[in-house]
Design a protein around this motif. Sequence first.
Motif: not given
Length: 111
Positions: A34-35, A40-41, A44-48
């Motif tokens: 879970l961690v 990973f989620l 994915r949201r932070v990287r352009p």
Amino acid sequence: MTGLFNQRVILGALAAPIVASRICPAYAIVLGLLVVSAGFLIDRRVRPPERAGAASSLSETSGELGAALGVAALGSIGTAVYRGGMEVPAEIASPAQLPQPRTSPRSLVPN
């Protein structure tokens, strides 16, 4: 960003044995998955999106390098443990006791 990632990895590696000794191993595995999934989620949201190729290549390269170094290290340790525990029977001759060849290898080569 890399420094923060390294700190998280070190903290996770230090906390894993403590968590595993206090809770059921199955729960520890689920907690770890879970961690990692959450990481990973977030990643994915932070990287352009335009930097996705660089992030992917860095991830692949570090994974391959880690696997190669891990196999090399475990192979070396396994060989050392196996060789250290191996006993040579007395019937096997040492290299000094082996018969010497009658001719040198150079005399077998035609001129």
